[in-house]
Design an enzyme around this catalytic site. Sequence first.
Site, PDB file in Angstrom:
ATOM      1  N   LYS A  90       0.459  -1.004   0.186  1.00  0.00           N
ATOM      2  CA  LYS A  90      -0.265  -0.448  -0.274  1.00  0.00           C
ATOM      3  C   LYS A  90       1.083   1.850   0.067  1.00  0.00           C
ATOM      4  CE  LYS A  90      -3.852  -2.359   2.458  1.00  0.00           C
ATOM      5  NZ  LYS A  90      -5.395  -2.306   3.507  1.00  0.00           N
ATOM      6  N   TYR A 143     -12.829  -1.835  -3.357  1.00  0.00           N
ATOM      7  CA  TYR A 143     -12.965  -2.317  -1.827  1.00  0.00           C
ATOM      8  C   TYR A 143     -14.475  -1.956  -1.769  1.00  0.00           C
ATOM      9  CZ  TYR A 143      -8.299  -2.221   0.185  1.00  0.00           C
ATOM     10  OH  TYR A 143      -7.246  -2.812   0.140  1.00  0.00           O
ATOM     11  N   PHE A 165     -15.024   3.901   7.223  1.00  0.00           N
ATOM     12  CA  PHE A 165     -13.515   3.866   6.563  1.00  0.00           C
ATOM     13  C   PHE A 165     -14.011   4.193   5.022  1.00  0.00           C
ATOM     14  CE2 PHE A 165     -13.767  -0.594   8.125  1.00  0.00           C
ATOM     15  CZ  PHE A 165     -14.080  -1.186   7.059  1.00  0.00           C
ATOM     16  N   ARG A 224      -1.537 -14.415   4.731  1.00  0.00           N
ATOM     17  CA  ARG A 224      -2.313 -13.268   5.831  1.00  0.00           C
ATOM     18  C   ARG A 224      -1.280 -13.654   7.292  1.00  0.00           C
ATOM     19  NH1 ARG A 224      -7.564 -12.027   4.460  1.00  0.00           N
ATOM     20  NH2 ARG A 224      -8.215 -11.632   6.986  1.00  0.00           N
ATOM     21  N   THR A 247      -4.952  -6.896  10.644  1.00  0.00           N
ATOM     22  CA  THR A 247      -5.378  -6.171  10.220  1.00  0.00           C
ATOM     23  C   THR A 247      -5.097  -4.817  10.697  1.00  0.00           C
ATOM     24  OG1 THR A 247      -7.849  -6.717   8.914  1.00  0.00           O
ATOM     25  CG2 THR A 247      -7.437  -4.055   9.053  1.00  0.00           C
ATOM     26  N   ARG A 303       2.475  -6.574   9.065  1.00  0.00           N
ATOM     27  CA  ARG A 303       1.366  -5.539   9.874  1.00  0.00           C
ATOM     28  C   ARG A 303       2.020  -4.543  11.056  1.00  0.00           C
ATOM     29  NH1 ARG A 303      -3.621  -6.890   7.653  1.00  0.00           N
ATOM     30  NH2 ARG A 303      -4.113  -6.601   6.070  1.00  0.00           N
ATOM     31  N   ASN A 338      -1.856  -0.104   6.884  1.00  0.00           N
ATOM     32  CA  ASN A 338      -1.699  -1.089   7.447  1.00  0.00           C
ATOM     33  C   ASN A 338      -0.798  -1.703   6.662  1.00  0.00           C
ATOM     34  OD1 ASN A 338      -3.115  -2.080   5.898  1.00  0.00           O
ATOM     35  ND2 ASN A 338      -4.591  -2.981   7.576  1.00  0.00           N
ATOM     36  N   HIS A 343      -2.228  -5.277   1.678  1.00  0.00           N
ATOM     37  CA  HIS A 343      -3.556  -5.918   1.141  1.00  0.00           C
ATOM     38  C   HIS A 343      -3.108  -7.355   1.028  1.00  0.00           C
ATOM     39  CE1 HIS A 343      -7.753  -7.453   0.434  1.00  0.00           C
ATOM     40  NE2 HIS A 343      -7.132  -6.984  -1.095  1.00  0.00           N
ATOM     41  N   GLU A 370      -9.855 -11.036  -6.781  1.00  0.00           N
ATOM     42  CA  GLU A 370      -8.751  -9.703  -6.848  1.00  0.00           C
ATOM     43  C   GLU A 370      -8.070  -9.655  -8.075  1.00  0.00           C
ATOM     44  OE1 GLU A 370      -9.976  -8.901  -2.536  1.00  0.00           O
ATOM     45  OE2 GLU A 370      -8.372  -9.772  -2.720  1.00  0.00           O
TER      46      GLU A 370
HETATM   47  P1  CMP Z   1      -7.109  -4.406   4.118  1.00  0.00           P
HETATM   48  O1  CMP Z   1      -6.862  -5.986   4.072  1.00  0.00           O
HETATM   49  O2  CMP Z   1      -6.730  -3.910   2.614  1.00  0.00           O
HETATM   50  O3  CMP Z   1      -9.219  -4.687   3.914  1.00  0.00           O
HETATM   51  C1  CMP Z   1      -9.604  -3.563   3.543  1.00  0.00           C
HETATM   52  C2  CMP Z   1      -9.029  -2.427   4.495  1.00  0.00           C
HETATM   53  O4  CMP Z   1      -9.962  -1.595   5.179  1.00  0.00           O
HETATM   54  C3  CMP Z   1      -8.508  -2.078   5.160  1.00  0.00           C
HETATM   55  O5  CMP Z   1      -7.487  -3.240   4.937  1.00  0.00           O
HETATM   56  C4  CMP Z   1      -7.567  -1.545   5.837  1.00  0.00           C
HETATM   57  O6  CMP Z   1      -6.779  -0.822   5.266  1.00  0.00           O
HETATM   58  C5  CMP Z   1      -9.260  -0.740   6.083  1.00  0.00           C
HETATM   59  N1  CMP Z   1      -9.386  -0.797   7.530  1.00  0.00           N
HETATM   60  C6  CMP Z   1     -10.173  -1.908   7.826  1.00  0.00           C
HETATM   61  N2  CMP Z   1     -11.193  -1.569   8.843  1.00  0.00           N
HETATM   62  C7  CMP Z   1     -10.301   0.128   9.278  1.00  0.00           C
HETATM   63  C8  CMP Z   1     -11.268   0.478  10.343  1.00  0.00           C
HETATM   64  N3  CMP Z   1     -11.803   0.025  11.172  1.00  0.00           N
HETATM   65  N4  CMP Z   1     -10.503   1.723   9.981  1.00  0.00           N
HETATM   66  C9  CMP Z   1     -10.306   2.507   9.241  1.00  0.00           C
HETATM   67  N5  CMP Z   1     -10.140   1.724   7.623  1.00  0.00           N
HETATM   68  C10 CMP Z   1     -10.275   0.360   7.793  1.00  0.00           C
END
Ligand code: CMP
Length: 207
Positions: free
Chosen positions: A78, A118, A126, A154, A160, A171, A181, A184, A195
């Site tokens: 990212k 997304y 969010f 994962r 996450t 992470r 983070n 993905h 994807e």
């Molecule tokens: P990702 O694994 O890319 O999948 C969805 C993304 O949404 C996640 O990683 C984070 O970057 C984002 N995300 C998930 N939960 C939250 C949250 N509570 N607040 C902000 N961003 C979030």
Amino acid sequence: MAKDPLYPNRRPALAADASWPGSGGLVAVTQLLQWHLCEVITRAKFNAYPYLELAICGFKQPRRAKKMAIERTFSIIKPDATKRNLTGKIISKFEDAGLRVVASKRIHMTQAQAEGFYAVHKERPFYGDLCSYMVSGPVVVQVLEGEDAIAKNREVMGATNPADAAPGTIRAEFAESIEANSVHGSDAPETAAEEIKFFFTDDEIVG
Ligand code: CMP
């Protein structure tokens, strides 16, 4: 009946022999029969051993480890990670875990791509911020291949929310926040296939 310790399988001398106490045909025949009986039992036991051993070993053999399937999964490095020049360090984590990069490109996502990718989070509070963040800088989209690749990826990424990520995971080491983070990764075979297709054509993937 005593056996010769040097030649345990040799038929012992009969009672009628001079070295044996007593004499007479009946005693000799009885002893001969006794000896034959002993031999038959010994040979039967001897012949049964391999089968017995096989049966026991069969039970004792550890079950063969389940053969894992070779899978492909989708990964994004990212904007927060590309900005801090962490691409190489992150890819090393995947490779060290046995995952191979079989497709890779550095792109600047469009707003439409971020929103489409997304879309599953459209209703989440969010969603808007997440899409803005994903177009805030370059990303590296990749296909990772390996045994049990989806779960392994994962595991290497960690939770996450970096606050919950296990030590040593990407992470835990690199992420800035739950949104920024660093990486993905697909969460299931169906999403991995979707994807991968979202960003790559078949001929861009070289296994
Ligand atoms: P990702 O694994 O890319 O999948 C969805 C993304 O949404 C996640 O990683 C984070 O970057 C984002 N995300 C998930 N939960 C939250 C949250 N509570 N607040 C902000 N961003 C979030």
